[in-house]
Design an enzyme around this catalytic site. Structure first.
Site, PDB file in Angstrom:
ATOM      1  N   ASP A  18       0.554  -1.239  -0.236  1.00  0.00           N
ATOM      2  CA  ASP A  18      -0.047  -0.379   0.154  1.00  0.00           C
ATOM      3  C   ASP A  18       0.101   0.760   0.122  1.00  0.00           C
ATOM      4  O   ASP A  18       0.714   2.244   0.856  1.00  0.00           O
ATOM      5  CB  ASP A  18      -1.469   0.080   1.035  1.00  0.00           C
ATOM      6  CG  ASP A  18      -1.918  -0.981   1.624  1.00  0.00           C
ATOM      7  OD1 ASP A  18      -2.110  -1.985   0.111  1.00  0.00           O
ATOM      8  OD2 ASP A  18      -1.786  -1.819   2.494  1.00  0.00           O
ATOM      9  N   GLU A 200     -11.197  -0.901  -4.000  1.00  0.00           N
ATOM     10  CA  GLU A 200     -10.510  -0.329  -2.405  1.00  0.00           C
ATOM     11  C   GLU A 200      -9.876   0.359  -2.814  1.00  0.00           C
ATOM     12  O   GLU A 200      -9.181   0.794  -4.362  1.00  0.00           O
ATOM     13  CB  GLU A 200     -10.187  -2.119  -1.039  1.00  0.00           C
ATOM     14  CG  GLU A 200      -9.226  -2.577  -2.269  1.00  0.00           C
ATOM     15  CD  GLU A 200      -8.975  -3.494  -1.313  1.00  0.00           C
ATOM     16  OE1 GLU A 200      -9.907  -3.759  -0.124  1.00  0.00           O
ATOM     17  OE2 GLU A 200      -7.749  -4.313  -1.253  1.00  0.00           O
ATOM     18  N   HIS A 264      -3.255  -1.605  -5.483  1.00  0.00           N
ATOM     19  CA  HIS A 264      -3.363  -0.087  -4.115  1.00  0.00           C
ATOM     20  C   HIS A 264      -1.887   1.029  -4.712  1.00  0.00           C
ATOM     21  O   HIS A 264      -0.893   0.586  -3.606  1.00  0.00           O
ATOM     22  CB  HIS A 264      -2.955  -0.954  -2.713  1.00  0.00           C
ATOM     23  CG  HIS A 264      -3.370   0.166  -1.907  1.00  0.00           C
ATOM     24  ND1 HIS A 264      -4.436  -0.109  -0.830  1.00  0.00           N
ATOM     25  CD2 HIS A 264      -3.366   0.902  -1.385  1.00  0.00           C
ATOM     26  CE1 HIS A 264      -4.966   0.488   0.248  1.00  0.00           C
ATOM     27  NE2 HIS A 264      -4.047   1.556  -0.703  1.00  0.00           N
ATOM     28  N   ARG A 297       4.714  -8.434  -0.232  1.00  0.00           N
ATOM     29  CA  ARG A 297       4.588  -7.258  -0.881  1.00  0.00           C
ATOM     30  C   ARG A 297       5.359  -6.398  -0.974  1.00  0.00           C
ATOM     31  O   ARG A 297       5.664  -5.578  -0.178  1.00  0.00           O
ATOM     32  CB  ARG A 297       2.682  -6.817  -0.395  1.00  0.00           C
ATOM     33  CG  ARG A 297       1.225  -7.748  -1.273  1.00  0.00           C
ATOM     34  CD  ARG A 297       0.471  -7.655  -0.548  1.00  0.00           C
ATOM     35  NE  ARG A 297       0.531  -7.478   1.162  1.00  0.00           N
ATOM     36  CZ  ARG A 297      -0.779  -6.352   1.313  1.00  0.00           C
ATOM     37  NH1 ARG A 297      -1.450  -5.880   1.293  1.00  0.00           N
ATOM     38  NH2 ARG A 297      -0.702  -6.051   3.080  1.00  0.00           N
TER      39      ARG A 297
END
Length: 316
Positions: A18, A200, A264, A297
């Site tokens: 993110d 999202e 994201h 990630r």
């Protein structure tokens, strides 16, 4: 302990999901992101965008041991509003980690890397709003248009299968909304419904008189991908009918390049002023166990190519 996978040259900052990058008016770049333990908020700073990869990382806030803001510290974003720095993030409760809600920190000085931060509590909805932030809510971002600021976030609704939608509202202050939520996007298409029905991680990019709003869809493994909405800057951004939603994802897994589940994202400009997209992705297709328990990630960065139609093109 972080279980390292083989990292490729595609990775910019490893083990940071993110990712959010902003460039302040004085030219300083700031980076923040979700850390694998979900227990704190970090910031890096640099005068050069690429140098954020090796910049010192500082923990500016740590989760509570009990109660609200005690678990799942996710997706912090750093915004400079009305002459002050704010961080918007999502957090669970120490005793109920899935009670995810949006929260705000404010910096007590002009240097977000070194100055102290103060908790402002949960993000507040408008007085007449009976719905916002009542359920699983996260991924708040902010953009300005025609002198007003707008807050866009994801929130789950439904009976039975929960669906994560995107909502928008005008802001009254950096910690409170002025208007009732407006449904901006829901998972309409098959590529938004893989594993989970999800919209999202909204992010905003302005170019050529238009506002482009990207978002992430589906589960957080290889299915994760980016969709996009757009609207003219002269239009009413609180009118969902004025937004155009793309039928297909604008960024998705590329097996040939070994990049899986890109999403994201955030936007900034490089030192030459050219737009870039920052996102996270994995470098392996298969995940053992719960994807949220896998730390791999990684933040990646790419230049944006502008098409002849004036649309941004995101190339891996």
């Amino acid at each position: 302990m972080i279980r390292n996978q083989e990292l490729t040259k595609e990775v910019w900052i490893p083990h940071r999901a993110d990712p959010y990058v902003c460039r302040h008016g004085d030219g300083t770049y700031y980076f923040t992101a979700t850390v694998p333990k979900y227990d704190c908020i970090i910031i890096r700073q640099s005068r050069q965008l690429e140098a954020l990869a090796d910049a010192e990382e500082r923990v500016i806030w740590t989760r509570h041991e009990n109660g609200a803001m005690g678990a799942h510290i996710w997706a912090p974003e750093l915004h400079y509003l009305q002459g002050k720095w704010y961080i918007y993030f999502a957090a669970g409760n120490a005793e109920d980690k899935w009670r995810i809600r949006p929260y705000v920190l404010s910096c007590q000085g002009q240097n977000p890397f070194t100055d102290p931060w103060e908790e402002m509590g949960p993000m507040q909805c408008a007085e007449e709003d009976e719905f916002s932030f009542r359920a699983f809510s996260l991924d708040g971002t902010i953009f300005e248009n025609k002198g007003d600021f707008y807050y866009v976030w994801a929130e789950k609704v439904g009976v039975g299968r929960m669906i994560s939608n995107l909502y928008i509202a005008r802001m009254e202050s950096p910690v409170k909304l002025a208007t009732v939520q407006v449904l901006l996007s829901t998972p309409d298409y098959d590529w938004e419904r893989r594993g989970f029905w999800v919209n999202e991680g909204p992010a905003v990019l302005k170019h050529g008189g238009k506002i482009f709003l990207t978002y992430s869809a589906s589960d957080t493994g290889a299915n994760y991908c980016m969709g996009m909405l757009s609207i003219d800057q002269t239009a009413d951004v609180l009118d969902p009918g004025m937004w155009r939603k793309r039928r297909h994802p604008v960024l998705k897994t590329d097996k040939d390049k070994g990049i899986y589940g890109p999403g994201h994202n955030s936007f900034t400009v490089d030192n030459d002023g050219d737009a870039v997209v920052v996102f996270h992705a994995r470098t392996v297709a298969e995940i053992q166990g719960d994807p949220l328990n896998d730390p791999n990630r990684h933040a990646m960065i790419r230049n944006i190519v502008w098409g002849t139609d004036g649309e941004p093109k995101f190339l891996l």
